[in-house]
Write an enzyme that holds these catalytic residues in place. Structure first.
Site, PDB file in Angstrom:
ATOM      1  N   ARG A  20       0.943  -8.804  13.841  1.00 28.53           N
ATOM      2  CA  ARG A  20       0.234  -7.798  13.029  1.00 28.53           C
ATOM      3  C   ARG A  20      -0.671  -8.471  12.002  1.00 28.53           C
ATOM      4  NH1 ARG A  20       5.129  -4.833  10.746  1.00 28.53           N
ATOM      5  NH2 ARG A  20       3.671  -3.472   9.690  1.00 28.53           N
ATOM      6  N   ARG A  44      11.992  -5.470   4.325  1.00 27.91           N
ATOM      7  CA  ARG A  44      11.684  -4.063   4.037  1.00 27.91           C
ATOM      8  C   ARG A  44      12.696  -3.128   4.693  1.00 27.91           C
ATOM      9  NH1 ARG A  44       5.724  -1.710   5.133  1.00 27.91           N
ATOM     10  NH2 ARG A  44       6.080  -2.384   7.291  1.00 27.91           N
ATOM     11  N   ARG A  51      12.184  -1.260  10.309  1.00 29.86           N
ATOM     12  CA  ARG A  51      11.244  -0.897  11.374  1.00 29.86           C
ATOM     13  C   ARG A  51      11.266  -1.945  12.480  1.00 29.86           C
ATOM     14  NH1 ARG A  51       5.661   0.500   8.317  1.00 29.86           N
ATOM     15  NH2 ARG A  51       4.887  -0.632  10.138  1.00 29.86           N
ATOM     16  N   ARG A  60      -8.996   0.712   9.710  1.00 24.61           N
ATOM     17  CA  ARG A  60      -8.505  -0.633  10.037  1.00 24.61           C
ATOM     18  C   ARG A  60      -9.490  -1.399  10.886  1.00 24.61           C
ATOM     19  NH1 ARG A  60      -2.506   0.733   9.504  1.00 24.61           N
ATOM     20  NH2 ARG A  60      -1.415  -1.230   9.772  1.00 24.61           N
ATOM     21  N   LYS A  70       0.827  -1.216   0.000  1.00 25.35           N
ATOM     22  CA  LYS A  70       0.000   0.000   0.000  1.00 25.35           C
ATOM     23  C   LYS A  70       0.858   1.261   0.000  1.00 25.35           C
ATOM     24  CE  LYS A  70      -1.957  -1.114   3.884  1.00 25.35           C
ATOM     25  NZ  LYS A  70      -1.109  -2.303   4.166  1.00 25.35           N
TER      26      LYS A  70
HETATM   27  P1  ADP Z   1       2.432  -1.773   3.176  1.00 22.12           P
HETATM   28  O1  ADP Z   1       2.454  -0.270   3.061  1.00 22.12           O
HETATM   29  O2  ADP Z   1       1.176  -2.372   2.599  1.00 22.12           O
HETATM   30  O3  ADP Z   1       2.710  -2.259   4.574  1.00 22.12           O
HETATM   31  P2  ADP Z   1       4.894  -1.612   1.580  1.00 22.12           P
HETATM   32  O4  ADP Z   1       4.450  -0.785   0.424  1.00 22.12           O
HETATM   33  O5  ADP Z   1       5.758  -0.970   2.598  1.00 22.12           O
HETATM   34  O6  ADP Z   1       3.624  -2.341   2.284  1.00 22.12           O
HETATM   35  O7  ADP Z   1       5.630  -2.918   0.973  1.00 22.12           O
HETATM   36  C1  ADP Z   1       6.172  -3.903   1.842  1.00 22.12           C
HETATM   37  C2  ADP Z   1       7.506  -4.377   1.262  1.00 22.12           C
HETATM   38  O8  ADP Z   1       7.261  -5.111   0.060  1.00 22.12           O
HETATM   39  C3  ADP Z   1       8.475  -3.245   0.897  1.00 22.12           C
HETATM   40  O9  ADP Z   1       9.759  -3.706   1.209  1.00 22.12           O
HETATM   41  C4  ADP Z   1       8.267  -3.075  -0.610  1.00 22.12           C
HETATM   42  O10 ADP Z   1       9.460  -2.622  -1.257  1.00 22.12           O
HETATM   43  C5  ADP Z   1       7.900  -4.496  -1.051  1.00 22.12           C
HETATM   44  N1  ADP Z   1       6.907  -4.522  -2.138  1.00 22.12           N
HETATM   45  C6  ADP Z   1       5.854  -3.693  -2.317  1.00 22.12           C
HETATM   46  N2  ADP Z   1       5.132  -4.056  -3.400  1.00 22.12           N
HETATM   47  C7  ADP Z   1       5.734  -5.164  -3.895  1.00 22.12           C
HETATM   48  C8  ADP Z   1       5.468  -6.031  -5.019  1.00 22.12           C
HETATM   49  N3  ADP Z   1       4.416  -5.812  -5.825  1.00 22.12           N
HETATM   50  N4  ADP Z   1       6.309  -7.077  -5.227  1.00 22.12           N
HETATM   51  C9  ADP Z   1       7.364  -7.288  -4.401  1.00 22.12           C
HETATM   52  N5  ADP Z   1       7.683  -6.521  -3.339  1.00 22.12           N
HETATM   53  C10 ADP Z   1       6.865  -5.472  -3.082  1.00 22.12           C
HETATM   54  P1  AMP Z   2       1.536   0.713   9.283  1.00 24.69           P
HETATM   55  O1  AMP Z   2       2.672   1.663   9.017  1.00 24.69           O
HETATM   56  O2  AMP Z   2       0.303   1.041   8.478  1.00 24.69           O
HETATM   57  O3  AMP Z   2       1.959  -0.736   9.137  1.00 24.69           O
HETATM   58  O4  AMP Z   2       1.123   0.935  10.798  1.00 24.69           O
HETATM   59  C1  AMP Z   2       2.046   0.705  11.848  1.00 24.69           C
HETATM   60  C2  AMP Z   2       1.318   0.601  13.175  1.00 24.69           C
HETATM   61  O5  AMP Z   2       0.663   1.844  13.478  1.00 24.69           O
HETATM   62  C3  AMP Z   2       0.210  -0.445  13.256  1.00 24.69           C
HETATM   63  O6  AMP Z   2       0.700  -1.737  13.531  1.00 24.69           O
HETATM   64  C4  AMP Z   2      -0.646   0.115  14.409  1.00 24.69           C
HETATM   65  O7  AMP Z   2      -0.038  -0.117  15.661  1.00 24.69           O
HETATM   66  C5  AMP Z   2      -0.578   1.617  14.140  1.00 24.69           C
HETATM   67  N1  AMP Z   2      -1.681   2.083  13.262  1.00 24.69           N
HETATM   68  C6  AMP Z   2      -1.539   2.642  12.014  1.00 24.69           C
HETATM   69  N2  AMP Z   2      -2.747   2.948  11.502  1.00 24.69           N
HETATM   70  C7  AMP Z   2      -3.660   2.560  12.421  1.00 24.69           C
HETATM   71  C8  AMP Z   2      -5.088   2.584  12.481  1.00 24.69           C
HETATM   72  N3  AMP Z   2      -5.816   3.067  11.450  1.00 24.69           N
HETATM   73  N4  AMP Z   2      -5.701   2.099  13.583  1.00 24.69           N
HETATM   74  C9  AMP Z   2      -4.983   1.622  14.616  1.00 24.69           C
HETATM   75  N5  AMP Z   2      -3.646   1.557  14.640  1.00 24.69           N
HETATM   76  C10 AMP Z   2      -2.979   2.023  13.550  1.00 24.69           C
END
Ligand code: ADP
Ligand code: AMP
Length: 224
Positions: free
Chosen positions: A175, A131, A164, A92, A20
């Site tokens: 998660r 990541r 992270r 969420r 995302k």
């Molecule tokens: P989210 O925001 O949904 O938690 P991220 O966009 O941070 O996910 O993506 C999670 C990890 O996967 C990152 O390291 C990113 O570079 C990688 N990634 C994202 N999209 C793809 C894809 N289509 N194929 C392979 N790796 C991906």
């Molecule tokens: P994310 O970067 O989206 O993976 O979010 C990291 C962390 O932030 C999550 O695991 C939650 O602890 C918190 N968080 C982010 N967005 C929300 C939400 N909409 N509701 C509750 N917790 C959230």
């Protein structure tokens, strides 16, 4: 500012690691549409040491959700005065989705679509544990699937990348469990509204972007 019905207003729905954030940044770059990432906003509060950051940190480090009341108030503040947006990480829970519906109705800003990122568990674990993130901008990389030009350094600002703390495998599993329990019910919630569109998020990054463009009726950065 009056709301335009053509503005791109998206919710990106899917588990942690689905891609995302990656796609939100690409949409920002191509459309100029603002990404609102609640995770990035919370991490900034944590690194700034605000009262909210101190409260949120305790939930985030164990992979739990920050309470709905805090998140709903945060999102209301973000949406004021914004016509187009990509929501990344909100809503969420069903309570958050209901609050968002009420806010968007009050602001006369109907959604364009809710894009559901379909993936599988093994891919998510692999993506999250590989990541690397730029904590200053929220831009993410992957050591195998989307590496920076120089390992550990952001292509955009030349600063250091970090892993992270909640991307460690035990917190990742927690998660993903919390997603299944609390966020997955939103799939039915939005399916009933007719806004839901499926995206094959197991595809390579550029393919996912192309699917999103098709889903929102856009070509080469312009809405159709
Ligand atoms: P989210 O925001 O949904 O938690 P991220 O966009 O941070 O996910 O993506 C999670 C990890 O996967 C990152 O390291 C990113 O570079 C990688 N990634 C994202 N999209 C793809 C894809 N289509 N194929 C392979 N790796 C991906
Ligand atoms: P994310 O970067 O989206 O993976 O979010 C990291 C962390 O932030 C999550 O695991 C939650 O602890 C918190 N968080 C982010 N967005 C929300 C939400 N909409 N509701 C509750 N917790 C959230």
């Amino acid at each position: 500012m009056s709301a335009s019905p053509q503005a791109v207003r998206l919710i990106l729905l899917g588990p942690p690691g689905a891609g995302k954030g990656t796609q939100s940044k690409l949409l920002e770059g191509r459309f100029g549409v603002r990404q609102i990432s609640t995770g990035d906003i919370l991490r900034k509060h944590v690194s700034d040491g605000t009262a909210l950051g101190k409260e949120a940190k305790a939930y985030m480090e164990v992979g739990a959700f920050v309470p709905d009341a805090i998140m709903i108030a945060m999102m209301e503040q973000q949406l004021v005065g914004l016509d187009a947006f990509v929501l990344d990480g909100f809503p969420r829970t069903v309570t958050q989705a209901e609050a968002l519906d009420a806010t968007l109705a009050r602001l006369h800003k109907p959604l364009s679509a809710v894009l559901l990122f379909d993936t599988d568990h093994a891919a998510l674990v692999r993506r999250l544990t590989g990541r690397w993130s730029n904590p200053r901008t929220g831009r993410t990389y992957h050591e195998e699937f989307n590496p920076p030009k120089v390992a550990g350094i952001c292509d955009e600002d030349g600063g250091p990348l970090e892993q992270r703390p909640d991307d460690k495998v035990d917190v990742v599993e927690k998660r993903l469990q919390v997603y299944d329990e609390q966020t997955a019910p939103l799939v039915d919630y939005y399916a009933k509204t007719g806004f839901l569109k499926h995206i094959d998020a197991l595809a390579p990054i550029e393919d996912v972007t192309a699917q999103i463009f098709r889903a929102i009726g856009a070509r080469d950065g312009a809405t159709a």
